[in-house]
Write a protein that holds these residues in place. Structure first.
Motif, mmCIF file in Angstrom:
data_model
loop_
_atom_site.group_PDB
_atom_site.id
_atom_site.type_symbol
_atom_site.label_atom_id
_atom_site.label_comp_id
_atom_site.label_asym_id
_atom_site.label_seq_id
_atom_site.Cartn_x
_atom_site.Cartn_y
_atom_site.Cartn_z
ATOM 1 N N GLY A 115 -8.328 18.854 29.912
ATOM 2 C CA GLY A 115 -7.936 17.458 30.060
ATOM 3 C C GLY A 115 -9.087 16.471 30.106
ATOM 4 N N PHE A 116 -10.285 16.920 29.743
ATOM 5 C CA PHE A 116 -11.411 15.994 29.726
ATOM 6 C C PHE A 116 -11.751 15.647 28.288
ATOM 7 C CE2 PHE A 116 -11.818 18.439 33.631
ATOM 8 C CZ PHE A 116 -11.819 17.403 34.548
ATOM 9 N N ARG A 117 -11.726 14.354 28.001
ATOM 10 C CA ARG A 117 -12.019 13.936 26.640
ATOM 11 C C ARG A 117 -13.353 13.205 26.618
ATOM 12 N NH1 ARG A 117 -9.384 10.468 22.727
ATOM 13 N NH2 ARG A 117 -7.857 9.750 24.239
ATOM 14 N N VAL A 118 -14.295 13.761 25.891
ATOM 15 C CA VAL A 118 -15.592 13.094 25.742
ATOM 16 C C VAL A 118 -15.391 11.982 24.727
ATOM 17 C CG1 VAL A 118 -18.000 13.345 25.061
ATOM 18 C CG2 VAL A 118 -16.852 15.202 26.298
ATOM 19 N N VAL A 119 -15.517 10.734 25.194
ATOM 20 C CA VAL A 119 -15.211 9.603 24.313
ATOM 21 C C VAL A 119 -16.459 8.948 23.739
ATOM 22 C CG1 VAL A 119 -13.012 9.099 25.414
ATOM 23 C CG2 VAL A 119 -15.093 7.994 26.263
ATOM 24 N N ALA A 120 -17.622 9.233 24.333
ATOM 25 C CA ALA A 120 -18.832 8.626 23.777
ATOM 26 C C ALA A 120 -20.085 9.377 24.203
ATOM 27 C CB ALA A 120 -18.943 7.163 24.206
ATOM 28 N N LEU A 121 -21.073 9.351 23.318
ATOM 29 C CA LEU A 121 -22.394 9.932 23.601
ATOM 30 C C LEU A 121 -23.412 8.801 23.518
ATOM 31 C CD1 LEU A 121 -22.148 13.029 21.202
ATOM 32 C CD2 LEU A 121 -21.349 12.823 23.576
ATOM 33 N N LEU A 122 -24.214 8.668 24.550
ATOM 34 C CA LEU A 122 -25.195 7.583 24.588
ATOM 35 C C LEU A 122 -26.595 8.138 24.771
ATOM 36 C CD1 LEU A 122 -23.368 5.131 27.046
ATOM 37 C CD2 LEU A 122 -23.198 5.231 24.558
ATOM 38 N N ASP A 123 -27.558 7.497 24.105
ATOM 39 C CA ASP A 123 -28.945 7.891 24.285
ATOM 40 C C ASP A 123 -29.821 6.661 24.092
ATOM 41 O OD1 ASP A 123 -30.430 10.973 24.042
ATOM 42 O OD2 ASP A 123 -31.651 9.160 23.850
ATOM 43 N N ALA A 124 -30.875 6.592 24.891
ATOM 44 C CA ALA A 124 -31.764 5.429 24.815
ATOM 45 C C ALA A 124 -32.725 5.504 23.630
ATOM 46 C CB ALA A 124 -32.560 5.302 26.118
ATOM 47 N N ALA A 125 -32.946 6.716 23.109
ATOM 48 C CA ALA A 125 -33.933 6.870 22.034
ATOM 49 C C ALA A 125 -33.345 6.494 20.677
ATOM 50 C CB ALA A 125 -34.436 8.312 22.005
ATOM 51 N N PRO A 126 -33.914 5.496 20.019
ATOM 52 C CA PRO A 126 -33.410 5.081 18.699
ATOM 53 C C PRO A 126 -33.362 6.246 17.715
ATOM 54 C CG PRO A 126 -35.018 3.502 19.514
ATOM 55 C CD PRO A 126 -35.040 4.651 20.464
ATOM 56 N N ALA A 127 -34.301 7.192 17.855
ATOM 57 C CA ALA A 127 -34.356 8.328 16.935
ATOM 58 C C ALA A 127 -33.077 9.160 16.982
ATOM 59 C CB ALA A 127 -35.557 9.212 17.269
ATOM 60 N N ARG A 128 -32.411 9.172 18.113
ATOM 61 C CA ARG A 128 -31.190 9.977 18.226
ATOM 62 C C ARG A 128 -29.933 9.189 17.874
ATOM 63 N NH1 ARG A 128 -32.842 12.688 23.662
ATOM 64 N NH2 ARG A 128 -34.101 14.419 22.898
ATOM 65 N N GLN A 129 -30.026 7.879 17.972
ATOM 66 C CA GLN A 129 -28.849 7.062 17.718
ATOM 67 C C GLN A 129 -28.417 7.209 16.259
ATOM 68 O OE1 GLN A 129 -30.315 3.271 19.050
ATOM 69 N NE2 GLN A 129 -30.578 4.034 21.147
ATOM 70 N N GLY A 130 -27.116 7.330 16.063
ATOM 71 C CA GLY A 130 -26.602 7.509 14.709
ATOM 72 C C GLY A 130 -26.369 8.968 14.370
ATOM 73 N N ASP A 131 -27.057 9.861 15.067
ATOM 74 C CA ASP A 131 -26.804 11.295 14.844
ATOM 75 C C ASP A 131 -25.343 11.607 15.158
ATOM 76 O OD1 ASP A 131 -29.459 11.483 14.388
ATOM 77 O OD2 ASP A 131 -29.903 12.905 16.009
ATOM 78 N N GLU A 132 -24.814 12.605 14.460
ATOM 79 C CA GLU A 132 -23.461 13.010 14.790
ATOM 80 C C GLU A 132 -23.510 14.328 15.544
ATOM 81 O OE1 GLU A 132 -20.382 12.476 11.747
ATOM 82 O OE2 GLU A 132 -19.440 14.292 12.562
#
Lengths: 230, 230
Positions: A115-132
């Motif tokens: 019953g736990f739905r991961v709705v978002a992944l956040l990271d401060a590093a621009p290098a990781r942002q956009g990764d799927e």
DNA sequence: TAGATTGTTAATCGATTAACAATC
DNA sequence: TAGATTGTTAATCGATTAACAATC
């Protein structure tokens, strides 16, 4: 303290009991999957790895859901415990810090099935942002407030390095998240109404190492158990 | 019970205290890194996130390492605790099950810095064998006994699916490993002299969900704290 | 009814906390 | 010495356990 209506009374359940309810739920699900319709406290306790005395005491805080001389209906008891721990509704989770551990947590199937739905992944590093990762795109940490509001996030998982964790916790609290599972090896300061649970991998190994050391030195002192006190 | 020599006496330390010693160690290391030479129980307790009373009680099980009216020498106390929990020697660790979580654990730098050396990664799936993770090649699970003997492994981390965990535990015990950190969501049966610690990610979230549910319903019942008992 | 098993009680155990005498 | 802070004591709290009366 204000009074509660009898319906949601759910008198104070001891923390030690709360921590075991998910264990019972899992054991009941396994029994149900195996086609078992009814079980005794002895059966269920064995499946959950506790004593039957402890199990019955724990269940007694929820109510009287068994039948003396008979046992428990597996499906009925499962439902009662699921309701008690809020398993009947979905919880929306955000994971902050998408390094190795964050990625593993995002991919962990055990959350979804409970019953736990991961709705978002956040990271401060621009290098990781956009990764799927696990079907979700990693977003900038700045999106936190928007994500929490949009998805009604109630639980956050912090998997950042230790030095970033307090700032992340502050932002989570500001965004209205009151439940945090912290994997960063640091102490978090949060207001009283925020719950923090900590998973500290190094500390778990250190506790095992302590016990190992004691076992090892015990063996040196008593190489032969039969020797007696000589 | 046989007597112990005074040197390794280390009278029985309560489990709750043992679990906090690594926390104190970490706090002391942080203080030392910050250049602090001496601290009070109040300082150290704050850094570790416990009360000073609890801290002093815990430390009293190790010995009398402070000075009344003065406090503790950071480096001296750090060394005493490190020795007590076996931090002064390296421990060799094997990780079994190199999925997402196993890979993350293999890459986790916090182990190495606390004296834990991951010496081998094992997986039963041929598809994973030969892969390189964190500088180690994934080996077949069948290599377990050889790896344990060769590297004197004292601690195993189980990161397999639940259905495989008991077989893995049996093999670990047979190979002589007596300390297991189990991430698989299942109860492991092991002999009495084997220590198992369990990290159960779903259960941590479920405990938070229970508390969240109580907070949410408390708010519905008391939308305004000022309202009193009406 | 007789046998089985729950739910609860009371005893025990371990952990936490507050207070303060010891002592630097 | 006066002030500070440890180490320890005693009280309290919470969790576990064993036993059994209640009752199906």
């Amino acid at each position: 303290m204000s009074e509660r209506t009898p319906a949601e009374a759910s008198r104070d359940i001891p923390e030690a009991t709360v921590a075991r309810l998910p264990l019972y739920l899992r054991a009941l699900t396994a029994l149900a999957d195996a086609g078992t319709a009814r079980c005794s406290s002895e059966d269920l306790a064995a499946a959950a790895g506790v004593t039957s005395s402890k199990l019955r005491k724990d269940l007694s805080y929820l109510g009287s859901y068994g039948t003396r001389g008979v046992g428990y209906e597996v499906e009925f008891l499962r439902h009662q415990i699921a309701r008690e721990i809020g398993q009947t509704q979905d919880h929306h989770v955000v994971i902050v810090g998408i390094g190795n551990l964050g990625q593993a947590l995002a991919s962990f199937s055990g959350f979804r099935s409970r019953g736990f739905r991961v709705v978002a992944l956040l990271d401060a590093a621009p290098a990781r942002q956009g990764d799927e990762v696990a079907g979700l795109v990693v977003r900038p940490f700045e999106d936190l407030a928007a994500v929490v509001a949009e998805h009604r996030v109630t639980i956050a998982v912090v998997a950042t390095p230790a030095h970033a964790a307090q700032d992340v916790a502050d932002a989570l609290v500001a965004a209205g998240v009151r439940n945090i599972l912290n994997f960063a090896p640091t102490v978090l300061s949060v207001p009283d109404d925020v719950d923090v649970r900590k998973v500290d991998l190094s500390i778990e190994l250190q506790i095992l190492a302590y016990h190992e050391q004691r076992k090892a030195s015990a063996e040196v002192e008593e190489p032969d158990m039969e020797r007696g006190l000589a």
